[in-house]
Design a protein around this motif. Structure first.
Motif, PDB file in Angstrom:
ATOM      1  N   ILE A  60      16.896-141.039  41.962  1.00 40.91           N
ATOM      2  CA  ILE A  60      15.518-140.205  42.677  1.00 40.91           C
ATOM      3  C   ILE A  60      16.028-138.641  42.835  1.00 40.91           C
ATOM      4  O   ILE A  60      15.474-137.952  42.205  1.00 40.91           O
ATOM      5  CB  ILE A  60      15.260-140.990  43.929  1.00 40.91           C
ATOM      6  CG1 ILE A  60      14.439-142.110  43.474  1.00 40.91           C
ATOM      7  CG2 ILE A  60      13.985-139.922  44.443  1.00 40.91           C
ATOM      8  CD1 ILE A  60      13.892-142.790  44.706  1.00 40.91           C
ATOM      9  N   GLY A 104      16.812-136.826  39.629  1.00 36.15           N
ATOM     10  CA  GLY A 104      15.856-137.071  38.510  1.00 36.15           C
ATOM     11  C   GLY A 104      14.582-136.280  38.931  1.00 36.15           C
ATOM     12  O   GLY A 104      13.731-136.124  38.122  1.00 36.15           O
ATOM     13  N   THR A 105      14.808-135.379  40.079  1.00 36.65           N
ATOM     14  CA  THR A 105      13.706-134.719  40.539  1.00 36.65           C
ATOM     15  C   THR A 105      14.049-133.350  40.906  1.00 36.65           C
ATOM     16  O   THR A 105      15.217-133.284  41.348  1.00 36.65           O
ATOM     17  CB  THR A 105      13.037-135.387  41.766  1.00 36.65           C
ATOM     18  OG1 THR A 105      14.072-135.560  42.934  1.00 36.65           O
ATOM     19  CG2 THR A 105      12.277-136.514  41.475  1.00 36.65           C
ATOM     20  N   PRO A 106      13.303-132.315  40.576  1.00 30.43           N
ATOM     21  CA  PRO A 106      13.643-130.858  40.908  1.00 30.43           C
ATOM     22  C   PRO A 106      14.005-130.738  42.452  1.00 30.43           C
ATOM     23  O   PRO A 106      13.319-131.074  43.226  1.00 30.43           O
ATOM     24  CB  PRO A 106      12.687-130.038  40.338  1.00 30.43           C
ATOM     25  CG  PRO A 106      11.732-131.048  39.547  1.00 30.43           C
ATOM     26  CD  PRO A 106      12.013-132.242  40.373  1.00 30.43           C
ATOM     27  N   VAL A 116      10.940-129.307  44.284  1.00 33.18           N
ATOM     28  CA  VAL A 116       9.940-130.468  44.980  1.00 33.18           C
ATOM     29  C   VAL A 116      10.763-131.133  46.106  1.00 33.18           C
ATOM     30  O   VAL A 116       9.975-131.391  47.081  1.00 33.18           O
ATOM     31  CB  VAL A 116       9.881-131.267  43.593  1.00 33.18           C
ATOM     32  CG1 VAL A 116       8.998-132.708  44.226  1.00 33.18           C
ATOM     33  CG2 VAL A 116       9.288-130.741  42.518  1.00 33.18           C
ATOM     34  N   GLN A 117      12.289-131.319  45.982  1.00 31.69           N
ATOM     35  CA  GLN A 117      12.456-131.842  47.249  1.00 31.69           C
ATOM     36  C   GLN A 117      12.479-130.966  48.404  1.00 31.69           C
ATOM     37  O   GLN A 117      12.056-131.292  49.639  1.00 31.69           O
ATOM     38  CB  GLN A 117      13.758-132.153  46.759  1.00 31.69           C
ATOM     39  CG  GLN A 117      14.308-133.034  45.913  1.00 31.69           C
ATOM     40  CD  GLN A 117      15.670-133.291  45.367  1.00 31.69           C
ATOM     41  OE1 GLN A 117      16.763-132.546  46.080  1.00 31.69           O
ATOM     42  NE2 GLN A 117      15.984-133.913  44.045  1.00 31.69           N
ATOM     43  N   THR A 122      18.083-129.942  52.246  1.00 33.32           N
ATOM     44  CA  THR A 122      17.676-130.144  50.992  1.00 33.32           C
ATOM     45  C   THR A 122      18.997-130.034  49.955  1.00 33.32           C
ATOM     46  O   THR A 122      19.266-130.960  49.106  1.00 33.32           O
ATOM     47  CB  THR A 122      16.532-129.166  50.457  1.00 33.32           C
ATOM     48  OG1 THR A 122      15.547-129.326  51.274  1.00 33.32           O
ATOM     49  CG2 THR A 122      16.391-129.213  48.943  1.00 33.32           C
ATOM     50  N   ASN A 135      20.817-133.264  48.017  1.00 34.69           N
ATOM     51  CA  ASN A 135      20.910-133.012  46.362  1.00 34.69           C
ATOM     52  C   ASN A 135      22.095-133.003  45.906  1.00 34.69           C
ATOM     53  O   ASN A 135      22.472-133.569  45.170  1.00 34.69           O
ATOM     54  CB  ASN A 135      20.026-131.811  46.212  1.00 34.69           C
ATOM     55  CG  ASN A 135      19.911-131.636  44.675  1.00 34.69           C
ATOM     56  OD1 ASN A 135      20.898-131.016  44.144  1.00 34.69           O
ATOM     57  ND2 ASN A 135      19.101-131.970  43.936  1.00 34.69           N
TER      58      ASN A 135
END
Length: 472
Positions: free
Chosen positions: A312, A315-317, A320-321, A346, A350
């Motif tokens: 997750i 796979g997400t920018p 966005v997080q 963040t 990440n």
């Protein structure tokens, strides 16, 4: 662990602080309404909207706090409860009224077309802009005006300085802008001009936005605005702010002059950037190691948690997080992290997703015979991992960990989107002050390069030091 740690901090500080505070959100690149200015050696946010906000807070007997936020992030910040009101030259459109409540209007502004001097006579009407490339601020009323121009190709950006840079570099042909804002830009850029084109029905009202249903605050605001209107003080605020801004024209756009005159901005930005990066890698290291051990566990549910977590986050920018943590959690669970806490969380989670895979590869790269030998000597599985396997794994993946640290230093610039005063945020502030669209960014780029270059050399020295024992 990390989420719990940062959840307790704001709750504890809120319990200790009984001082009534009103928080206003604005985009401080919009002179004369709100802009950065160096006063007595310190950076301050000033402007006509700031003066109005001060009067509102004074009438309420509250302390005023200002948050500098990109314009298109102001409404999410308000709806998530991170700010109490927006005063940033905002027009109360019907679309916005569906999401927030607005005060009575306090000022009426006109919209103009700004272009390069050589094109001033080319765009004499709105019709002449058909098919042209037009720069506008994202989420603004000017963006809506430009969309109505037939065939116009829009370039929507966060900051006024970016519109100016696009115009000067030829990426756009013209820009739709507030009249006083455009006048300030033209006064500080000899190559820009305001055209004679008039935009029909473009006079727009400015009002203050509050969260839907906040009638008490709205009543206080309207009471203050009524008093200001009686003395025509808002107009005077605009005139005073225009005069204050006109004296800020940079005498020299020399890159070295800008760096020296505004070195304190960059020093402060470096401090925040290094803090964010160090905290992000530290917490990311700890979380990533735990996730890697989960991934290698024989317990199916732990492996599933680790795989889901990693996929997750990878796979997400990151943007966005960041927005979910800063705005989404506040709006859904009423847990409000500060901008610094949101940035650290963040970057940490990440980074942990990538570090987890690095650790997993390092642990799997250690010869299995060492585990068997340790177990045969009576060491437990946990002791073997702590004392033998993990130290060797960390040593073998040190270059990859260092590379992740370097990546985090560069990617930390994304937190400026929510108002963290990191290096990128400070560079944007210098752009607003000096009216130099490019040089402050070049200075920031040079500083990022120096930080990452020095770090890579230090990591190289550490790696060579650790590898001495391998050559014996």
């Amino acid at each position: 662990m990390l989420m719990l740690f940062f959840t307790v901090i704001p709750l504890a500080s809120a319990a200790q602080d009984n001082q009534k505070v009103i928080t206003v959100g604005l985009s401080a690149d919009f002179p004369p309404y709100e802009f950065h200015k160096k006063i007595d050696g310190t950076d301050q946010i000033v402007g006509s909207d700031v003066e109005i906000a001060k009067r509102i807070a004074a009438d309420m007997g509250a302390t005023l706090q200002i948050q500098d936020i990109p314009f298109d992030s102001l409404l999410p910040a308000l709806n998530s409860g991170r700010i109490d009101m927006i005063i940033s030259g905002m027009t109360p459109t019907e679309e916005r009224r569906q999401n927030v409540d607005f005060s009575e209007s306090y000022y009426i502004s006109r919209q103009v077309i700004m272009t390069r001097v050589e094109d001033k006579d080319k765009y004499t009407s709105v019709d002449s802009l058909q098919g042209a490339a037009i720069g506008v601020q994202k989420g603004s009323i000017q963006e809506g005006i430009a969309k109505d121009i037939k065939g116009a190709k829009l370039t929507s950006v966060d900051r006024i300085a970016d519109i100016v840079l696009s115009l000067e570099s030829g990426r756009v042909d013209a820009a739709v802008m507030e009249g006083p804002v455009a006048e300030g830009q033209v006064a500080n850029h000899d190559d820009l001009a305001i055209t004679s084109a008039t935009i029909p029905d473009s006079d727009t009202e400015m009002a203050i936005a509050v969260k839907k249903g906040n009638a008490e605050l709205l009543g206080h605001i309207n009471g203050t605005l009524a008093k200001l209107k009686q003395g025509d003080q808002v107009k005077k605020f605009v005139q005073d702010a225009t005069a204050l801004n006109s004296g800020e024209q940079q005498k020299s756009n020399n890159i070295f002059t800008i760096f020296w005159d505004y070195r304190q901005y960059y020093i402060k930005g470096i401090q925040y950037t290094l803090l964010l990066s160090a905290a992000g890698v530290l917490f990311g290291f700890l979380i990533g190691l735990v996730v890697a051990l989960f991934r290698l566990s024989n317990v199916g549910i732990l492996r599933w948690i680790a795989v889901t977590y990693t996929e997750i986050l990878r796979g997400t920018p990151m943007l966005v997080q960041l927005l979910i943590i800063h705005y989404g959690i506040a709006q859904t669970f009423h847990i409000e992290f500060s901008v610094l806490e949101s940035g650290i969380i963040t970057l940490s989670i990440n980074s942990s997703a990538y570090l987890a895979e690095i650790f997993r590869a390092g642990i799997q790269g250690v010869d299995r015979g060492q585990m068997e030998a340790a177990r045969s000597l009576g060491m437990s599985h946990g002791m073997t991992m702590r004392s033998i396997i993990i130290p060797q794994a960390v040593k073998s993946v040190l270059p990859a960990i260092g590379n992740e640290f370097i990546v985090i230093i560069k990617e930390s610039s994304i937190v400026s989107f929510i108002g963290v005063a990191d290096l990128m945020f400070q560079a944007q502030a210098v752009r607003s002050i000096t009216y130099s669209a490019l040089n402050p960014l070049l200075i920031a780029a040079a500083i990022y390069f120096i930080m990452t270059f020095v770090l890579s050399k230090l990591l190289g020295m550490l790696e060579r030091r650790w590898s001495v024992s391998d050559k014996r």
